[in-house]
Design a protein around this motif. Structure first.
Motif, PDB file in Angstrom:
ATOM      1  N   ALA A 276      32.081  40.414  39.886  1.00 59.53           N
ATOM      2  CA  ALA A 276      31.037  40.875  39.200  1.00 59.53           C
ATOM      3  C   ALA A 276      30.788  42.141  39.201  1.00 59.53           C
ATOM      4  N   ILE A 277      30.612  42.366  37.915  1.00 55.65           N
ATOM      5  CA  ILE A 277      30.320  43.752  37.711  1.00 55.65           C
ATOM      6  C   ILE A 277      28.843  44.699  37.500  1.00 55.65           C
ATOM      7  N   VAL A 278      28.628  45.923  38.712  1.00 53.75           N
ATOM      8  CA  VAL A 278      27.758  46.565  38.249  1.00 53.75           C
ATOM      9  C   VAL A 278      27.867  47.707  37.867  1.00 53.75           C
TER      10      VAL A 278
ATOM     11  N   ILE B  48      32.656  49.731  29.630  1.00 49.48           N
ATOM     12  CA  ILE B  48      31.726  48.141  28.670  1.00 49.48           C
ATOM     13  C   ILE B  48      32.855  47.533  28.387  1.00 49.48           C
ATOM     14  N   ILE B  49      33.447  47.980  27.536  1.00 54.91           N
ATOM     15  CA  ILE B  49      34.381  47.069  26.874  1.00 54.91           C
ATOM     16  C   ILE B  49      35.473  46.267  27.466  1.00 54.91           C
ATOM     17  N   ASN B  50      35.803  46.955  28.345  1.00 56.08           N
ATOM     18  CA  ASN B  50      36.689  46.226  29.609  1.00 56.08           C
ATOM     19  C   ASN B  50      35.775  45.288  30.568  1.00 56.08           C
ATOM     20  N   SER B  51      34.338  45.357  30.732  1.00 57.80           N
ATOM     21  CA  SER B  51      34.092  44.435  31.378  1.00 57.80           C
ATOM     22  C   SER B  51      33.014  43.661  30.522  1.00 57.80           C
ATOM     23  N   ASN B  52      33.499  43.543  29.129  1.00 62.25           N
ATOM     24  CA  ASN B  52      32.845  42.175  28.260  1.00 62.25           C
ATOM     25  C   ASN B  52      33.263  41.187  29.096  1.00 62.25           C
ATOM     26  N   GLY B  53      32.507  40.060  29.256  1.00 61.75           N
ATOM     27  CA  GLY B  53      32.470  38.887  29.230  1.00 61.75           C
ATOM     28  C   GLY B  53      32.478  38.558  31.130  1.00 61.75           C
ATOM     29  N   LEU B  54      32.102  39.280  31.790  1.00 61.67           N
ATOM     30  CA  LEU B  54      32.150  39.602  32.658  1.00 61.67           C
ATOM     31  C   LEU B  54      30.455  39.386  33.479  1.00 61.67           C
ATOM     32  N   CYS B  55      30.199  38.660  34.017  1.00 63.93           N
ATOM     33  CA  CYS B  55      29.054  38.958  34.785  1.00 63.93           C
ATOM     34  C   CYS B  55      28.590  39.963  34.881  1.00 63.93           C
TER      35      CYS B  55
ATOM     36  N   LYS C 240      38.863  28.675  48.025  1.00 62.22           N
ATOM     37  CA  LYS C 240      38.488  29.705  46.937  1.00 62.22           C
ATOM     38  C   LYS C 240      37.900  31.384  47.587  1.00 62.22           C
ATOM     39  N   LYS C 241      39.090  31.931  47.939  1.00 60.02           N
ATOM     40  CA  LYS C 241      38.727  32.923  48.895  1.00 60.02           C
ATOM     41  C   LYS C 241      37.373  33.812  47.980  1.00 60.02           C
ATOM     42  N   ALA C 242      36.588  34.613  48.927  1.00 60.16           N
ATOM     43  CA  ALA C 242      35.185  34.955  48.696  1.00 60.16           C
ATOM     44  C   ALA C 242      35.317  35.435  47.088  1.00 60.16           C
ATOM     45  N   THR C 243      34.515  35.862  46.416  1.00 59.82           N
ATOM     46  CA  THR C 243      34.600  36.678  45.046  1.00 59.82           C
ATOM     47  C   THR C 243      33.478  38.316  45.795  1.00 59.82           C
ATOM     48  N   GLY C 244      33.762  39.795  44.940  1.00 60.14           N
ATOM     49  CA  GLY C 244      32.280  41.062  45.529  1.00 60.14           C
ATOM     50  C   GLY C 244      32.405  41.309  44.278  1.00 60.14           C
ATOM     51  N   ALA C 245      32.170  42.301  44.235  1.00 55.15           N
ATOM     52  CA  ALA C 245      31.411  43.075  43.202  1.00 55.15           C
ATOM     53  C   ALA C 245      31.921  44.706  42.231  1.00 55.15           C
ATOM     54  N   VAL C 246      32.647  45.091  41.251  1.00 49.13           N
ATOM     55  CA  VAL C 246      33.130  46.333  41.109  1.00 49.13           C
ATOM     56  C   VAL C 246      32.232  47.219  40.424  1.00 49.13           C
ATOM     57  N   VAL C 247      32.209  48.199  41.348  1.00 44.18           N
ATOM     58  CA  VAL C 247      31.005  49.458  40.640  1.00 44.18           C
ATOM     59  C   VAL C 247      32.129  50.466  39.506  1.00 44.18           C
ATOM     60  N   LEU C 248      31.177  50.353  38.491  1.00 38.61           N
ATOM     61  CA  LEU C 248      31.594  51.322  37.251  1.00 38.61           C
ATOM     62  C   LEU C 248      30.840  52.087  37.111  1.00 38.61           C
ATOM     63  N   GLY C 249      31.071  53.587  36.361  1.00 39.91           N
ATOM     64  CA  GLY C 249      30.979  54.384  36.458  1.00 39.91           C
ATOM     65  C   GLY C 249      31.334  55.685  36.272  1.00 39.91           C
TER      66      GLY C 249
ATOM     67  N   LYS D  91      34.631  50.460  44.254  1.00 41.22           N
ATOM     68  CA  LYS D  91      34.034  51.653  43.869  1.00 41.22           C
ATOM     69  C   LYS D  91      34.886  52.939  43.633  1.00 41.22           C
ATOM     70  N   ASP D  92      35.059  53.016  42.108  1.00 41.50           N
ATOM     71  CA  ASP D  92      35.984  54.233  42.091  1.00 41.50           C
ATOM     72  C   ASP D  92      36.375  54.548  40.459  1.00 41.50           C
ATOM     73  N   PRO D  93      35.494  55.819  39.773  1.00 39.62           N
ATOM     74  CA  PRO D  93      34.937  55.868  38.269  1.00 39.62           C
ATOM     75  C   PRO D  93      36.808  55.767  38.035  1.00 39.62           C
ATOM     76  N   ARG D  94      38.103  55.874  38.074  1.00 39.11           N
ATOM     77  CA  ARG D  94      38.979  54.963  37.499  1.00 39.11           C
ATOM     78  C   ARG D  94      39.068  54.225  37.585  1.00 39.11           C
ATOM     79  N   LEU D  95      37.955  53.154  37.934  1.00 40.09           N
ATOM     80  CA  LEU D  95      37.986  51.603  37.969  1.00 40.09           C
ATOM     81  C   LEU D  95      37.902  51.291  36.096  1.00 40.09           C
ATOM     82  N   CYS D  96      37.290  52.537  35.629  1.00 34.62           N
ATOM     83  CA  CYS D  96      36.850  52.221  34.190  1.00 34.62           C
ATOM     84  C   CYS D  96      37.439  51.621  33.204  1.00 34.62           C
ATOM     85  N   ILE D  97      38.950  52.731  33.505  1.00 34.79           N
ATOM     86  CA  ILE D  97      40.400  52.870  33.343  1.00 34.79           C
ATOM     87  C   ILE D  97      41.082  51.562  33.683  1.00 34.79           C
ATOM     88  N   THR D  98      40.739  51.189  35.080  1.00 32.38           N
ATOM     89  CA  THR D  98      42.474  50.303  35.329  1.00 32.38           C
ATOM     90  C   THR D  98      41.298  48.615  35.335  1.00 32.38           C
ATOM     91  N   LEU D  99      40.453  48.675  35.234  1.00 30.23           N
ATOM     92  CA  LEU D  99      39.318  46.991  35.781  1.00 30.23           C
ATOM     93  C   LEU D  99      40.480  46.495  35.235  1.00 30.23           C
TER      94      LEU D  99
END
Length: 624
Positions: free
Chosen positions: A432-434, A473-480, A287-296, A408-416
């Motif tokens: 994962a989410i940071v 917060i709502i869009n990342s609930n349930g994620l690590c 399975k392809k490797a994963t990474g992290a998304v920075v939200l803020g 990373k992009d602050p718009r990811l809070c909306i489009t995650l």
């Protein structure tokens, strides 16, 4: 999470597991989570317990422990040589709140295995008739029995556990597993949504909230006949009959529609012969490797956080960054095409990142089809690109030993949610989410003083801060998810990045081992970044007293009286959320968010500085 210790004494000692046909012992304790072990122990002392102790028990010290097994010395598994020694369970039983052992007669009296043999899945790879079917029913019974054991304990102690995890007694655990997280319903990624095993869910482990764990544990037997009927009605050709992984996919996704979360958790089954099934984790590697998304929120330190994660060698930014400017001379750490796609998605819906009445109107079901489309070439490129090209390079770099990718992009809070669906469709594992956040007044003032792009009024900045953080917060609930904030990052960046790195390790995003921290890279980057941009000498900065949520009175510098009132209303609302984020309660699953209508009514209490016609137009759109 609050720690609950053992009760002062045991109500009953652990009874000899050979004395009665059904052995039961109880301890009186109250804890926030429960570890439920089931099945038959195989080579428990030699191969299983040490890995279980390190990766499960030690990682979940606050959890109560329950065990169900069978009082037998014979292994029921096909082609298995060796005996079962139940005394090897003693180190685990010494820690249990309750345990129970059934005999084969107990099991046979409750379930007619002949009935289930009629549904033997002939196409199932590796199944042997009738043992494989009989063992599946034994496992179901053990799962249901250990759940019943836990609920009896709950009733006796007048409590209900918040999180519950189910673990087999015959596997070597290779990864740390923490069940007291913000994840709802986690299953191992083995066998699910791969070209080898279509529409199957591995049934060897589960952890999540109690409500979903109950479905996983108790709804198997009642759902068999309706599953077989459903299987015929939908012309399900893959594996006919009662196959464990196919059935679980039906039960959790088709019937109950649980928000299943796959995690690349590696563990190997152990046989009584001493054989360890090393290929159990093989599919994870494919399975392809994963990474992290920075939200803020914008101006909340997302560039600082991402820069620290990259300079510390925790994560890798493998593609072209947006050009630096006076506001971020050391880099935004944003892929220009990722930002471009977010802007395209927003603009196609007539939205913009900086209009506070619009950010929650984004439809996350629109735009996924453009994930593989070419994005018009932006600056410093020679040809149009697709977003998948970014991930292909990131994944290739990870496979060569580089750290996992970061987005990373602050718009990811909306489009995650759109990104998560697109990544899943492209077989890129869930990231994962940071998340980071900053004092809302500081953010609003920073946006108001920015030199590039549209200047944002203080009240608009406060409104944007509320919406961005709520959606993140709502869009990342349930994620690590790992959460930090600007103040902590600045106070001790090395210590905080180390903590985030360790939490990302629990999200299983590192390929081999947790990377060594490049402390010198952190120090150099932090000194340059902080000397340039961030200062904590503003007298308006909130000093956290999250217990009672007190904060300084805000004195607006706006000349218009109505604008002053509007700023004060939104300041109080933003600071209340800031309090709840600092105390942690805003990240809890049962957090009660203020309704949109409530916010709009407060805004309507004052006359908008924008003019009544424009405000009424936008607020009426949101109400509708």
């Amino acid at each position: 999470m609050k720690h609950f210790g053992f009760g002062a004494c045991l109500l009953a000692a652990v009874q000899s597991i050979f004395a009665l046909s059904t052995d039961l012992n109880l301890k009186n304790d109250i804890r926030p989570c429960a570890l439920l072990f089931f099945g038959i122990p195989r080579k428990f002392s030699d191969l299983v317990f040490s890995s279980m102790d390190v990766n499960v028990l030690e990682k979940n010290k606050d959890c109560a422990i329950f065990v169900h097994s069978y009082r037998t010395s014979t292994d029921f598994e096909a082609n298995n040589s060796g005996e079962i020694n139940l005394e090897e369970l003693n180190p685990l039983l010494e820690r249990t709140s309750a345990s129970k052992f059934d005999t084969e007669d107990d099991f046979q009296k409750q379930y007619n295995v002949e009935y289930y043999r009629k549904f033997f899945p002939k196409e199932a790879h590796g199944w042997s008739y009738p043992k494989s079917m009989d063992n599946m029913i034994r496992q179901w019974h053990s799962i249901k029995s250990v759940w019943d054991l836990m609920t009896e304990h709950e009733e006796a102690n007048l409590q209900k556990f918040q999180n519950v995890g189910f673990f087999r007694l015959d596997v070597e655990y290779k990864e740390p597993v923490m069940i007291s997280s913000n994840e709802f319903s986690v299953v191992p990624s083995l066998m699910h949504k791969t070209k080898f095993f279509l529409s199957q869910i591995n049934d060897r482990m589960f952890y999540g909230v109690r409500e979903f764990a109950e479905i996983w544990a108790t709804e198997r037997f009642p759902s068999v006949e309706e599953y077989l009927t459903w299987q015929e009605n939908i012309n399900h050709p893959r594996i006919k009959g009662l196959h464990s992984e196919s059935f679980l996919n039906y039960l959790l996704i088709e019937k109950w529609k649980l928000p299943i979360q796959e995690r690349d958790i590696c563990f190997h089954r152990v046989r009584t012969s001493g054989e360890i099934l090393q290929d159990d984790c093989e599919l994870i590697g494919k399975k392809k490797a994963t990474g992290a998304v920075v939200l803020g929120m914008h101006r909340s330190g997302t560039s600082l956080l991402t820069g620290l994660l990259v300079k510390s060698s925790v994560l890798t930014f493998p593609d072209e960054d947006i050009k630096t400017n006076e506001e971020n001379p050391l880099g935004f750490f944003e892929n220009k095409n990722v930002v471009g796609l977010n802007d395209i998605w927003l603009s196609e819906q007539g939205l913009s990142w900086n209009r506070p009445f619009e950010v929650d109107l984004f439809d996350n079901t629109v735009g996924i089809e453009t994930f593989n489309d070419e994005i018009p070439c932006l600056s410093n490129c020679t040809q149009n690109v697709t977003i998948m090209s970014y991930f292909n390079r990131a994944i290739a770099a990870h496979s060569k030993g580089f750290s996992p990718w970061v987005l990373k992009d602050p718009r990811l809070c909306i489009t995650l949610p759109t990104w998560l669906q697109a990544l899943e469709s492209a077989m890129v594992a869930t990231p994962a989410i940071v998340m980071t956040y900053r004092n809302p007044l500081e953010v609003a003032k920073s946006l108001n003083k920015r030199k590039h792009g549209k200047t944002v009024n203080i009240w608009e900045g406060l409104m944007l801060w509320i919406w961005y953080n709520k959606m993140a917060i709502i869009n990342s609930n349930g994620l690590c998810r790992s959460v930090t904030n600007m103040e902590v990052l600045i106070a001790d960046p090395i210590r905080e990045i180390r903590r985030i790195r360790d939490e990302l390790g629990k999200c299983n995003i590192f390929m081999d081992k947790v990377p060594k921290l490049n402390e010198s890279g952190i120090e150099v980057f932090t000194d340059k970044q902080l000397n340039h941009q961030y200062s904590y000498k503003d007298s308006d900065i909130f000093k956290s007293k999250s217990q009672d949520c007190t904060f300084p009175k805000y004195i607006s510098k706006a000349e218009d009286l109505d604008e002053k009132k509007l700023e004060q209303v939104l300041y109080r609302r933003a600071m209340k959320l800031y309090c709840d984020m600092q105390s942690g309660i805003a990240f809890e699953r049962n957090y009660v968010w203020s309704s949109l209508e409530d916010i709009l009514l407060q805004i309507h209490e004052v006359t908008s500085v924008m003019g009544s016609s424009e405000v009424n137009s936008m607020t009426s759109q949101k109400r509708n």
